[in-house]
Design a protein around this motif. Structure first.
Motif, PDB file in Angstrom:
ATOM      1  N   GLY A 262     -83.961 -69.437  46.271  1.00  0.00           N
ATOM      2  CA  GLY A 262     -84.926 -68.432  45.840  1.00  0.00           C
ATOM      3  C   GLY A 262     -86.332 -68.957  45.636  1.00  0.00           C
ATOM      4  N   SER A 263     -86.504 -70.022  44.849  1.00  0.00           N
ATOM      5  CA  SER A 263     -87.845 -70.516  44.536  1.00  0.00           C
ATOM      6  C   SER A 263     -88.527 -71.101  45.768  1.00  0.00           C
ATOM      7  CB  SER A 263     -87.777 -71.573  43.430  1.00  0.00           C
ATOM      8  OG  SER A 263     -86.976 -72.673  43.825  1.00  0.00           O
ATOM      9  N   GLN A 264     -87.750 -71.747  46.646  1.00  0.00           N
ATOM     10  CA  GLN A 264     -88.330 -72.301  47.873  1.00  0.00           C
ATOM     11  C   GLN A 264     -88.834 -71.194  48.778  1.00  0.00           C
ATOM     12  OE1 GLN A 264     -86.100 -75.522  49.850  1.00  0.00           O
ATOM     13  NE2 GLN A 264     -84.534 -75.216  48.298  1.00  0.00           N
ATOM     14  N   LEU A 265     -88.021 -70.157  48.951  1.00  0.00           N
ATOM     15  CA  LEU A 265     -88.401 -69.065  49.853  1.00  0.00           C
ATOM     16  C   LEU A 265     -89.608 -68.308  49.312  1.00  0.00           C
ATOM     17  CD1 LEU A 265     -84.870 -67.714  50.890  1.00  0.00           C
ATOM     18  CD2 LEU A 265     -86.328 -69.363  52.086  1.00  0.00           C
ATOM     19  N   GLU A 266     -89.684 -68.159  47.989  1.00  0.00           N
ATOM     20  CA  GLU A 266     -90.840 -67.478  47.399  1.00  0.00           C
ATOM     21  C   GLU A 266     -92.128 -68.253  47.670  1.00  0.00           C
ATOM     22  OE1 GLU A 266     -91.184 -64.439  46.035  1.00  0.00           O
ATOM     23  OE2 GLU A 266     -89.118 -64.224  46.757  1.00  0.00           O
ATOM     24  N   LYS A 267     -92.076 -69.576  47.557  1.00  0.00           N
ATOM     25  CA  LYS A 267     -93.273 -70.386  47.818  1.00  0.00           C
ATOM     26  C   LYS A 267     -93.645 -70.360  49.302  1.00  0.00           C
ATOM     27  CE  LYS A 267     -94.524 -71.556  43.767  1.00  0.00           C
ATOM     28  NZ  LYS A 267     -95.820 -71.037  43.237  1.00  0.00           N
TER      29      LYS A 267
ATOM     30  N   LYS B 105     -93.157 -67.820  51.271  1.00  0.00           N
ATOM     31  CA  LYS B 105     -93.801 -66.510  51.457  1.00  0.00           C
ATOM     32  C   LYS B 105     -95.241 -66.551  50.951  1.00  0.00           C
ATOM     33  CE  LYS B 105     -89.586 -63.720  50.995  1.00  0.00           C
ATOM     34  NZ  LYS B 105     -88.837 -62.783  50.114  1.00  0.00           N
ATOM     35  N   GLU B 106     -95.453 -67.165  49.775  1.00  0.00           N
ATOM     36  CA  GLU B 106     -96.813 -67.296  49.236  1.00  0.00           C
ATOM     37  C   GLU B 106     -97.716 -68.037  50.211  1.00  0.00           C
ATOM     38  OE1 GLU B 106     -97.698 -68.809  45.309  1.00  0.00           O
ATOM     39  OE2 GLU B 106     -95.760 -68.061  44.592  1.00  0.00           O
TER      40      GLU B 106
ATOM     41  N   GLU C 118     -79.257 -67.299  48.338  1.00  0.00           N
ATOM     42  CA  GLU C 118     -79.453 -67.143  46.891  1.00  0.00           C
ATOM     43  C   GLU C 118     -79.706 -68.478  46.200  1.00  0.00           C
ATOM     44  OE1 GLU C 118     -75.599 -66.590  44.453  1.00  0.00           O
ATOM     45  OE2 GLU C 118     -75.157 -65.688  46.396  1.00  0.00           O
TER      46      GLU C 118
END
Length: 430
Positions: A267-272, A274-275, A264
């Motif tokens: 979050g922002s690192q994992l989203e990038k 995935k992108e 948790e």
């Protein structure tokens, strides 16, 4: 390979082209450990800080605590501290220049002793990082402050309750203010505060010590306690080390499991990631699996305060974008001088154009091994990552920056299949 000898003359030899695979344990957070260690100055009772990484910054913090009068034992990632009597209230210039977090002694010293003298902060050369936001809170609390001969002299007779809105969001400013107000029984209010996980970890410690802290949005209400207790606390995982190793696994087309993490917080690192094309699997409460593939998508990244994309991961993602299939855009909004790694990446063949605080990164198939020089903590990590995906061997110099914030990074990467060798005390000084 070991990382027991930490020296400015050490350098790394990084052989490129190795796919990373396996599991690696994430260390405790440096940026949480340091303020929590300083919080031990607030009480006479014994304190235990667990899951503390073995780093140069932590060793410097131990040295500073001992200088002030603390009895400190650091073993097996646990720091045992007892400060029955403060013998000194000066944080000397030579220590503060090594580690900017030394400014965090000011709040606790003022709270417990009413005096603090601190050298002007040093640390990484990534931007101004002014401490005026700290001093404004101290002044509102009744402190008299002067600057003489490169030292900040602070003195307060009795701390008054404070109502203050930070002009900019500041992590260390919020932490220093919380510790400064921790012994003031009347209600204080801080607005526009930092909410990074490391700040929240310090709040948990202060609550254990007897401070009443309420957090609603970016507003914090503090009711202190003149008799603070000791504590036993386990530091949160290092989300920046975890992110660095996640990027390493992805860009090498690897399959890496990060153990002992807090998903948790990432979050922002994992989203990038995935992108960019990574497969991310959350394996329970404290494990993340990162799987790379042959194609890396370009990204648009804009750094901001938590929960936004962390400035401490900007350099590592810049490397990812260097080998992406397309053009990426990275904007640095936190520190004005945090693209120093760009010149070094260009030595390795990276195609990057800088326009103010934005980097335009033209992706290509691969980088080339070269001799490069670390300029700051996160830049040094980015150069190691670049070496992992470069043809040939990369020599990374000035890795004392790396040792300030990463615990045995080369050893952790080697357990995943990298080939990195630390050469110790071998560089000529002539």
């Amino acid at each position: 390979m070991t990382n027991t000898t930490l020296s400015g003359s050490d350098f790394l030899l990084v052989e490129g082209g190795k796919r990373l695979k396996g599991a690696v344990k994430i260390s405790g957070s440096k940026n949480a450990s340091l303020p929590i260690m300083m919080a031990t100055l607030l009480t006479k009772e014994p304190c235990v800080v667990r899951n503390v990484p073995t780093l140069l910054d932590v060793k410097n913090a131990v040295e500073l605590l001992e200088l002030i009068g603390a009895n400190v034992k650091f073993e097996d990632h646990n720091v045992f501290v007892e400060v029955k009597r403060l013998q000194n209230y000066v944080a000397p210039d030579y220590l503060v220049r090594r580690m900017r977090a030394s400014i965090l002694v000011a709040g606790p010293l003022l709270a417990r002793l009413g005096k603090a003298v601190v050298g002007m902060p040093g640390g990484c050369s990534i931007g101004a990082r002014l401490i005026d936001q700290h001093l404004k809170v101290f002044e509102k609390g009744g402190a008299f402050i002067t600057v003489r001969n490169g030292y900040i002299h602070m003195e307060v007779e009795k701390i008054k309750p404070v109502e203050h809105t930070f002009e900019v969001i500041t992590v260390t400013g919020t932490e220093n203010a919380l510790m400064f107000l921790s012994r003031c029984e009347k209600r204080s209010i801080l607005r526009n505060t930092a909410l990074e996980p490391e700040v929240i970890d310090l709040i948990e410690v202060l609550r254990k010590m007897g401070v009443d802290i309420e957090v609603e949005g970016r507003t914090m209400v503090i009711r202190g306690n003149p008799e603070l207790r000791g504590f036993d606390h386990t530091v949160i995982p290092d989300r920046i080390e975890a992110g660095t190793l996640a990027v390493a696994g992805f860009i090498t087309g690897g399959d890496v499991v990060l153990e002992g993490v807090c998903p948790e917080h990432m979050g922002s690192q994992l989203e990038k990631l995935k992108e960019a094309g990574a497969v991310i699997e959350i394996l329970g409460l404290d494990k993340i699996r990162v799987i790379g593939n042959s194609k890396i998508n370009p990204l648009e990244i804009s750094t901001s305060e938590y929960p936004g994309f962390p400035t401490d991961m900007q350099a590592q993602f810049t490397v990812l974008c260097c080998i992406a299939d397309g053009v990426s855009q990275i904007t640095e909004n936190i520190f004005e001088n945090r693209f120093q790694h760009v010149n070094e990446l260009q030595r390795m063949g990276a195609k990057i154009n800088l326009k103010g605080r934005t980097a335009i990164v033209f992706g290509q198939d691969r980088l080339s091994g070269a001799e490069v020089f670390s300029t700051d903590l996160r830049a040094s990590a980015s150069l190691v990552l670049a070496g992992l995906v470069a043809e040939g061997t990369t020599v990374v110099r000035e890795i004392h920056h790396l040792d300030r914030g990463y615990e045995r990074l080369e050893d952790k990467l080697n357990t995943l299949g990298a080939r990195i060798e630390r050469i110790t005390n071998a560089r000529s000084t002539g």
